[in-house]
Design a protein around this motif. Structure first.
Motif, PDB file in Angstrom:
ATOM      1  N   ALA A  10       4.588  -5.636  48.983  1.00 44.35           N
ATOM      2  CA  ALA A  10       3.265  -5.591  50.415  1.00 44.35           C
ATOM      3  C   ALA A  10       4.089  -7.182  50.599  1.00 44.35           C
ATOM      4  CB  ALA A  10       2.095  -5.435  49.748  1.00 44.35           C
ATOM      5  N   GLY A  90       1.903  -4.654  42.884  1.00 43.82           N
ATOM      6  CA  GLY A  90       1.406  -3.137  43.783  1.00 43.82           C
ATOM      7  C   GLY A  90       0.758  -2.748  41.955  1.00 43.82           C
ATOM      8  N   ARG A 176      -5.269 -14.854  46.098  1.00 44.19           N
ATOM      9  CA  ARG A 176      -5.955 -14.859  47.597  1.00 44.19           C
ATOM     10  C   ARG A 176      -6.621 -16.035  47.763  1.00 44.19           C
ATOM     11  NH1 ARG A 176      -4.765  -9.784  50.312  1.00 44.19           N
ATOM     12  NH2 ARG A 176      -7.022  -9.767  51.075  1.00 44.19           N
TER      13      ARG A 176
HETATM   14  N1  LIG Z   1      -1.685  -8.286  50.792  1.00 46.04           N
HETATM   15  C1  LIG Z   1      -1.763  -9.136  49.266  1.00 46.04           C
HETATM   16  C2  LIG Z   1      -1.501  -8.346  48.377  1.00 46.04           C
HETATM   17  C3  LIG Z   1      -1.077  -8.621  47.331  1.00 46.04           C
HETATM   18  O1  LIG Z   1       0.257  -7.952  46.706  1.00 46.04           O
HETATM   19  P1  LIG Z   1       0.026  -8.142  45.052  1.00 46.04           P
HETATM   20  O2  LIG Z   1       1.304  -6.600  44.678  1.00 46.04           O
HETATM   21  O3  LIG Z   1       0.265  -8.845  44.340  1.00 46.04           O
HETATM   22  O4  LIG Z   1      -0.781  -7.323  43.834  1.00 46.04           O
HETATM   23  C4  LIG Z   1      -1.518 -10.130  48.988  1.00 46.04           C
HETATM   24  O5  LIG Z   1      -1.103 -11.029  49.269  1.00 46.04           O
HETATM   25  O6  LIG Z   1      -2.942 -10.878  48.425  1.00 46.04           O
END
Ligand SMILES: N[C@@H](CCOP(=O)(O)O)C(=O)O
Ligand SMILES: Nc1ncnc2c1ncn2[C@@H]1O[C@H](COP(=O)(O)OP(=O)(O)O)[C@@H](O)[C@H]1O
Length: 293
Positions: A10, A90, A176
């Motif tokens: 992503a 993911g 995040r």
């Molecule tokens: N946009 C999200 C994507 C998280 O992807 P993941 O594969 O680490 O769960 C972010 O960048 O927080």
């Protein structure tokens, strides 16, 4: 009953929380009604006793099965996991999608992929993993009034993914929290325009512009500082001929897109330079969620 869901990468650089694609690395679950509940895990997570009890799949499956049937039934679940957990591929999205789809199949209720996607949004507010996990391919997605709106592009087989997977789990929710609360207008416009160009490049299959288009000012630098070797991974990938090279999701995996004929050379250069990391060449996946009766 067998259901499988692909791993996803992503953000793809500037497309934070909106761009994502699926790769051919799948989690598969087999299940059937049983007198006693049981969980058997093979592959990723097989040595993690916590997954036997407090299992994200089982809790979401039970929630939807009970909602759909208003009855309680024990199942025997066997998981064949290929997606490493907390590595930016993911894994949580794959589990969420798989659990919702499995519950509908177990209840004998037909459900569209679009509806599964909107159910999945309840558990993961950003659509950039769950959308390619359900639909496959490259997807641009957004959320309006609690629903996912997306466009999918089928990915050709003459391009491949090369993923570098460090042995360092990074929880997405924690990653995040590392991001700025706000961005300057200049950086917002930078990411907007680079995301728009990236989407156009994917739909036009103009792979040569992706190195420029996939630059980011929102999230990568702040996250890559957690594992500085990733700056060198990206540099090595580009020096070896990668078309684009970005942090996969929230990390720690680094995702590169390469031409098929360059894949082995680029992967071997990355393996030689970073022997402590796992390097895989993966096909892109265009199927997403697959239900096999
Ligand atoms: N946009 C999200 C994507 C998280 O992807 P993941 O594969 O680490 O769960 C972010 O960048 O927080
Ligand atoms: N195969 C699985 N079975 C059960 N739970 C899983 C599985 N894969 C991931 N998870 C759950 O998702 C969490 C990882 O989610 P997240 O931090 O978003 O990482 P990722 O970058 O892989 O999406 C794990 O800690 C676990 O709770």
């Amino acid at each position: 009953m067998t259901i499988s869901v692909p791993a996803t990468s992503a953000n793809l650089g500037p497309g934070f929380d909106s761009l994502g694609l699926a790769v051919d690395l799948r989690n598969l679950v087999e299940f059937h009604p049983s007198k006693f509940f049981s969980v058997n895990i093979k592959g990723e997570g097989e040595n993690n006793p916590k997954l036997k009890g407090n299992n994200l799949f089982v809790s979401i499956f039970n929630e939807h099965y009970n909602r759909l049937t208003k009855k309680r039934q024990s199942f025997k679940f066997t998981f064949y996991n290929q997606i490493p957990m907390s590595r930016g591929l993911g894994s949580s999205s794959a589990v969420i999608v798989s659990a919702i789809s499995s519950a509908h199949e177990a209840a004998g209720i037909k459900v569209s992929k679009r509806r599964i996607l909107n159910h999945a949004l309840v558990y993961e507010s950003h659509p950039d993993n769950i959308t390619p996990a359900v639909m496959g391919g490259f997807n641009a997605a957004t959320v309006e009034k609690g629903k996912v709106f997306s466009q999918k592009k089928h990915l050709p087989n003459y391009i491949k993914a090369v993923v570098v997977i460090p042995n360092k789990p990074i929880s997405t929710s924690k990653a995040r929290t590392l991001l700025p609360k706000s961005y300057s207008k200049e950086n917002a416009v930078y990411n907007l325009s680079h995301t728009a160009l990236s989407v156009a490049a994917f739909f036009n299959e103009d792979w040569e512009i992706l190195k420029l288009a996939s630059q980011d000012r929102f999230h990568q630098k702040a996250r890559m500082k957690n594992l500085p070797e990733l700056f060198s991974v990206q540099k090595t990938a580009y020096e070896s001929g990668a078309l684009m090279s970005t942090l996969s999701g929230s990390g720690s995996t680094f995702f590169s897109m390469v031409y098929d004929e360059d894949a082995v050379m680029i992967a071997s250069k990355l393996s030689q330079k970073f022997p402590e990391f796992i390097v895989k060449i993966l096909d892109f996946d265009n199927d997403g969620l697959i239900i096999e009766k």
